[in-house]
Design a protein around this motif. Sequence first.
Motif, PDB file in Angstrom:
ATOM      1  N   VAL A   1       1.051  -1.087  -0.221  1.00  0.00           N
ATOM      2  CA  VAL A   1      -0.174  -0.160   0.323  1.00  0.00           C
ATOM      3  C   VAL A   1       0.706   1.054   0.138  1.00  0.00           C
ATOM      4  O   VAL A   1       2.052   1.023   0.889  1.00  0.00           O
ATOM      5  CB  VAL A   1      -1.222  -0.174   1.120  1.00  0.00           C
ATOM      6  N   VAL A   2       0.803   2.128  -0.710  1.00  0.00           N
ATOM      7  CA  VAL A   2       1.386   3.517  -1.444  1.00  0.00           C
ATOM      8  C   VAL A   2       0.403   4.468  -0.999  1.00  0.00           C
ATOM      9  O   VAL A   2      -0.829   4.475  -1.078  1.00  0.00           O
ATOM     10  CB  VAL A   2       1.429   3.817  -2.522  1.00  0.00           C
ATOM     11  N   ASP A   3       1.308   5.443  -0.228  1.00  0.00           N
ATOM     12  CA  ASP A   3       0.325   7.066   0.214  1.00  0.00           C
ATOM     13  C   ASP A   3       1.074   7.339  -1.077  1.00  0.00           C
ATOM     14  O   ASP A   3       1.752   7.585  -1.552  1.00  0.00           O
ATOM     15  CB  ASP A   3       1.272   7.481   1.105  1.00  0.00           C
ATOM     16  N   GLU A   4      -0.387   8.205  -1.802  1.00  0.00           N
ATOM     17  CA  GLU A   4      -0.730   9.135  -2.442  1.00  0.00           C
ATOM     18  C   GLU A   4      -0.380  10.954  -2.206  1.00  0.00           C
ATOM     19  O   GLU A   4      -0.434  11.448  -3.201  1.00  0.00           O
ATOM     20  CB  GLU A   4      -1.588   8.877  -3.937  1.00  0.00           C
ATOM     21  N   ALA A   5      -1.392  10.790  -1.755  1.00  0.00           N
ATOM     22  CA  ALA A   5      -1.960  12.143  -0.773  1.00  0.00           C
ATOM     23  C   ALA A   5      -2.607  12.354   0.380  1.00  0.00           C
ATOM     24  O   ALA A   5      -2.717  11.357   0.887  1.00  0.00           O
ATOM     25  CB  ALA A   5      -2.844  13.069  -2.124  1.00  0.00           C
TER      26      ALA A   5
ATOM     27  N   SER B   1      -2.986   4.006  -2.343  1.00  0.00           N
ATOM     28  CA  SER B   1      -2.790   3.231  -3.539  1.00  0.00           C
ATOM     29  C   SER B   1      -2.695   1.666  -3.532  1.00  0.00           C
ATOM     30  O   SER B   1      -1.753   1.274  -2.361  1.00  0.00           O
ATOM     31  CB  SER B   1      -1.579   3.686  -4.711  1.00  0.00           C
ATOM     32  N   VAL B   2      -3.637   0.877  -3.972  1.00  0.00           N
ATOM     33  CA  VAL B   2      -3.269  -0.660  -3.511  1.00  0.00           C
ATOM     34  C   VAL B   2      -2.736  -1.341  -4.427  1.00  0.00           C
ATOM     35  O   VAL B   2      -3.926  -1.415  -5.465  1.00  0.00           O
ATOM     36  CB  VAL B   2      -4.147  -0.868  -2.820  1.00  0.00           C
ATOM     37  N   TRP B   3      -1.533  -2.223  -4.588  1.00  0.00           N
ATOM     38  CA  TRP B   3      -0.837  -2.583  -5.453  1.00  0.00           C
ATOM     39  C   TRP B   3      -1.303  -4.236  -5.615  1.00  0.00           C
ATOM     40  O   TRP B   3      -1.147  -4.633  -3.808  1.00  0.00           O
ATOM     41  CB  TRP B   3       0.696  -2.683  -5.796  1.00  0.00           C
ATOM     42  N   VAL B   4      -2.386  -4.675  -6.236  1.00  0.00           N
ATOM     43  CA  VAL B   4      -2.437  -6.599  -6.038  1.00  0.00           C
ATOM     44  C   VAL B   4      -1.781  -7.372  -6.991  1.00  0.00           C
ATOM     45  O   VAL B   4      -1.808  -7.047  -8.342  1.00  0.00           O
ATOM     46  CB  VAL B   4      -3.773  -6.367  -6.028  1.00  0.00           C
TER      47      VAL B   4
ATOM     48  N   ARG C   1     -10.954  -7.910   8.412  1.00  0.00           N
ATOM     49  CA  ARG C   1     -11.743  -7.705   9.768  1.00  0.00           C
ATOM     50  C   ARG C   1     -12.852  -5.632   8.694  1.00  0.00           C
ATOM     51  O   ARG C   1     -11.477  -5.308   8.188  1.00  0.00           O
ATOM     52  CB  ARG C   1     -11.449  -6.559  11.115  1.00  0.00           C
ATOM     53  N   GLY C   2     -13.366  -6.166   8.397  1.00  0.00           N
ATOM     54  CA  GLY C   2     -14.009  -5.119   8.337  1.00  0.00           C
ATOM     55  C   GLY C   2     -14.302  -4.961   6.792  1.00  0.00           C
ATOM     56  O   GLY C   2     -15.127  -3.783   6.146  1.00  0.00           O
ATOM     57  N   HIS C   3     -14.243  -6.097   5.815  1.00  0.00           N
ATOM     58  CA  HIS C   3     -13.932  -6.084   4.386  1.00  0.00           C
ATOM     59  C   HIS C   3     -14.531  -6.689   3.972  1.00  0.00           C
ATOM     60  O   HIS C   3     -14.396  -7.347   2.384  1.00  0.00           O
ATOM     61  CB  HIS C   3     -12.775  -6.013   3.865  1.00  0.00           C
ATOM     62  N   VAL C   4     -14.791  -8.262   4.407  1.00  0.00           N
ATOM     63  CA  VAL C   4     -15.264  -9.088   3.829  1.00  0.00           C
ATOM     64  C   VAL C   4     -16.493  -9.003   3.294  1.00  0.00           C
ATOM     65  O   VAL C   4     -17.301  -9.657   2.861  1.00  0.00           O
ATOM     66  CB  VAL C   4     -14.565  -9.726   5.098  1.00  0.00           C
TER      67      VAL C   4
ATOM     68  N   ALA D   1     -13.093   7.841   1.811  1.00  0.00           N
ATOM     69  CA  ALA D   1     -14.317   8.452   2.389  1.00  0.00           C
ATOM     70  C   ALA D   1     -15.644   7.798   3.082  1.00  0.00           C
ATOM     71  O   ALA D   1     -17.290   8.397   3.490  1.00  0.00           O
ATOM     72  CB  ALA D   1     -15.243   8.885   0.831  1.00  0.00           C
ATOM     73  N   GLY D   2     -15.159   7.306   4.214  1.00  0.00           N
ATOM     74  CA  GLY D   2     -16.037   6.243   4.623  1.00  0.00           C
ATOM     75  C   GLY D   2     -15.317   5.002   5.292  1.00  0.00           C
ATOM     76  O   GLY D   2     -13.946   5.004   5.603  1.00  0.00           O
ATOM     77  N   ASP D   3     -15.764   4.302   6.334  1.00  0.00           N
ATOM     78  CA  ASP D   3     -15.270   3.874   7.581  1.00  0.00           C
ATOM     79  C   ASP D   3     -14.558   1.967   6.159  1.00  0.00           C
ATOM     80  O   ASP D   3     -13.182   2.564   6.758  1.00  0.00           O
ATOM     81  CB  ASP D   3     -16.134   2.854   8.370  1.00  0.00           C
ATOM     82  N   HIS D   4     -15.009   1.951   4.989  1.00  0.00           N
ATOM     83  CA  HIS D   4     -14.204   0.805   4.569  1.00  0.00           C
ATOM     84  C   HIS D   4     -13.178   1.678   3.725  1.00  0.00           C
ATOM     85  O   HIS D   4     -11.910   0.810   3.716  1.00  0.00           O
ATOM     86  CB  HIS D   4     -15.448   1.117   3.536  1.00  0.00           C
ATOM     87  N   SER D   5     -13.854   2.649   2.973  1.00  0.00           N
ATOM     88  CA  SER D   5     -12.386   2.766   2.064  1.00  0.00           C
ATOM     89  C   SER D   5     -11.188   3.824   2.709  1.00  0.00           C
ATOM     90  O   SER D   5     -10.404   3.970   2.798  1.00  0.00           O
ATOM     91  CB  SER D   5     -12.427   4.115   1.272  1.00  0.00           C
ATOM     92  N   ARG D   6     -11.532   4.234   3.970  1.00  0.00           N
ATOM     93  CA  ARG D   6     -10.290   5.438   5.055  1.00  0.00           C
ATOM     94  C   ARG D   6      -9.493   3.487   5.761  1.00  0.00           C
ATOM     95  O   ARG D   6      -8.219   3.544   6.090  1.00  0.00           O
ATOM     96  CB  ARG D   6     -11.027   5.433   6.504  1.00  0.00           C
ATOM     97  N   ALA D   7     -10.421   2.161   6.107  1.00  0.00           N
ATOM     98  CA  ALA D   7      -9.431   0.731   6.124  1.00  0.00           C
ATOM     99  C   ALA D   7      -8.888   0.245   5.212  1.00  0.00           C
ATOM    100  O   ALA D   7      -7.487  -0.097   5.609  1.00  0.00           O
ATOM    101  CB  ALA D   7     -10.069   0.159   6.596  1.00  0.00           C
ATOM    102  N   ILE D   8      -8.783   0.590   4.331  1.00  0.00           N
ATOM    103  CA  ILE D   8      -7.859   0.384   3.234  1.00  0.00           C
ATOM    104  C   ILE D   8      -6.694   0.397   3.440  1.00  0.00           C
ATOM    105  O   ILE D   8      -5.778  -0.184   2.986  1.00  0.00           O
ATOM    106  CB  ILE D   8      -8.596   0.800   1.635  1.00  0.00           C
ATOM    107  N   ALA D   9      -6.234   1.697   3.890  1.00  0.00           N
ATOM    108  CA  ALA D   9      -4.771   1.846   3.990  1.00  0.00           C
ATOM    109  C   ALA D   9      -4.206   1.561   5.061  1.00  0.00           C
ATOM    110  O   ALA D   9      -3.010   1.587   5.471  1.00  0.00           O
ATOM    111  CB  ALA D   9      -5.028   3.375   4.268  1.00  0.00           C
ATOM    112  N   HIS D  10      -4.531   0.397   5.722  1.00  0.00           N
ATOM    113  CA  HIS D  10      -4.400  -0.663   7.165  1.00  0.00           C
ATOM    114  C   HIS D  10      -3.833  -2.048   6.273  1.00  0.00           C
ATOM    115  O   HIS D  10      -3.705  -2.340   7.440  1.00  0.00           O
ATOM    116  CB  HIS D  10      -4.984  -0.332   8.090  1.00  0.00           C
ATOM    117  N   LEU D  11      -4.503  -1.872   5.465  1.00  0.00           N
ATOM    118  CA  LEU D  11      -4.438  -3.768   4.614  1.00  0.00           C
ATOM    119  C   LEU D  11      -3.192  -4.466   4.754  1.00  0.00           C
ATOM    120  O   LEU D  11      -1.749  -3.240   3.880  1.00  0.00           O
ATOM    121  CB  LEU D  11      -4.772  -3.675   3.228  1.00  0.00           C
TER     122      LEU D  11
END
Length: 496
Positions: free
Chosen positions: A278-282, A287-290, A313-316, A340-350
Amino acid sequence: MSFTRYPGDGTRTHGSTRIHPSTSPQRSSLPQRPGPSRLLGHWAPPGPARRRSASLGWSPQLAVRLALVAWGVVVVALWWFDTSASSVHGAGLIMTAAGRVSGLLAAYLVLVQLLLMARMPVFEHAVGLDRLAAWHRGLGTNIVLLIVVHVLLTVWGYGLTEHHQPLSELVTVVTTYPEMWKATIGTLLFVGVGVASARAARPHISYEVWYLLHLTAYVAVLLVYSHQTATGADFVGHPANRLLWQGMYVAVAACLVIWRLLLPIAAVVQHRMTVEHVVDEAPGVVSVWVRGHDLHRLGALPGQFLLWRFAARGHVVSAHPYSLSAPPQPHRLRITVKAAGDHSRAIAHLRPGTPVVAEGPFGHFTAEHATRGKALLIGGGSGIGPVRALAEDLADRGDDVVVVHRASRASDLALRRELEELAGDGRLVLHRVVGSRRDLGYDPLEARFLDAAVPDVTERDVFVCGPTGMTHAVVRALRGLGLCSDQIHTEEFTLR
């Protein structure tokens, strides 16, 4: 605020423009063109006279609409051919007949709703998942109304015929008619889903709760089906109608099982995707590389989106739509997500290694829909992700590409460096538009500013992706400049 062309090597220039924060729109350094405007090499007055009409020819989307309407006519025909004139004589019988028709239509539209969101390629390619979701939302309110009308008219009609009060007749119907307890529970579930989906309620319900509530609609469908086939006047004693009705339900169920269950499971086994890093962009944007196996077999194109689930947790529970923000590679994909919400905010912690499930690809925000050889791409917020991927794809095939990157602050210009590199190599022209409308007192993406920065805008395919308010405002501005509907391409990711 600046509306500035990024200085590349000068191979494709449209002039450098700047709006200073201290100036009003009328006193901007952008060219002002009161009265006549020069477009497409000739002088013409602004306004509707400049607008070109879009083609009204046959389209796949129209074909889908007509097919759904035609099958709805077949459903109404079930009632029409099984109803004699004597059975609709008198107020009570007329109300009962109207209740039967509304019930048939409600049940049919429920099946249509399920079919629209079954991820069937034929529908997605013809219409696009974002528009299918919009149809799905629009039908939801009508279905709830039809169900309520069905109950009220049927019970009231029974009451008039039997000379009973409507309330007492309702109690009698629910407590004595076969399968009515199932119909009652199914009706309450449908109403509950409809209330949860109301525009006023959506901001107060999390996506996960909303998704779980929608799963109860499958239970409601089964309950109502049992009631219809057991007591419906159009099915009891009519084996052909019953067989047709059963076939409709089986066909829709098969589509759901195949495209919502079996194929996603097969994709998990085949591609074995995991989070690479996971890369911080701003601020608030990552950005999440898969990484996965044979990802080219997905057939994903730059600018498309997939529905993503992460085994964390929170993504399944539910899948969320995120666009590819870089051209897909055989073993790597990238998405860029704004909190923009709980789900998108938690993406940064994958964490790296987290298993990933992706359905798709979906969407028409692709180079296939750019046919003029010249394109203008406007991106804001997380919309810059698909714009960035599409810009490189268009540039690679030799199109004349202009990108407008919109943000309230310079620090919010996610993927800025990558776009600057593409501009520096002369592959596209980049305009950065920085500054909030609240501070400026006007919208820097108004028609006249776009016209000044991109003088040949009416000759281009235009792709717009960003916050809903920005997208709608830009589309209005483009239509004001005279662009046809088939020149303007947008994508929305809200599936509820």
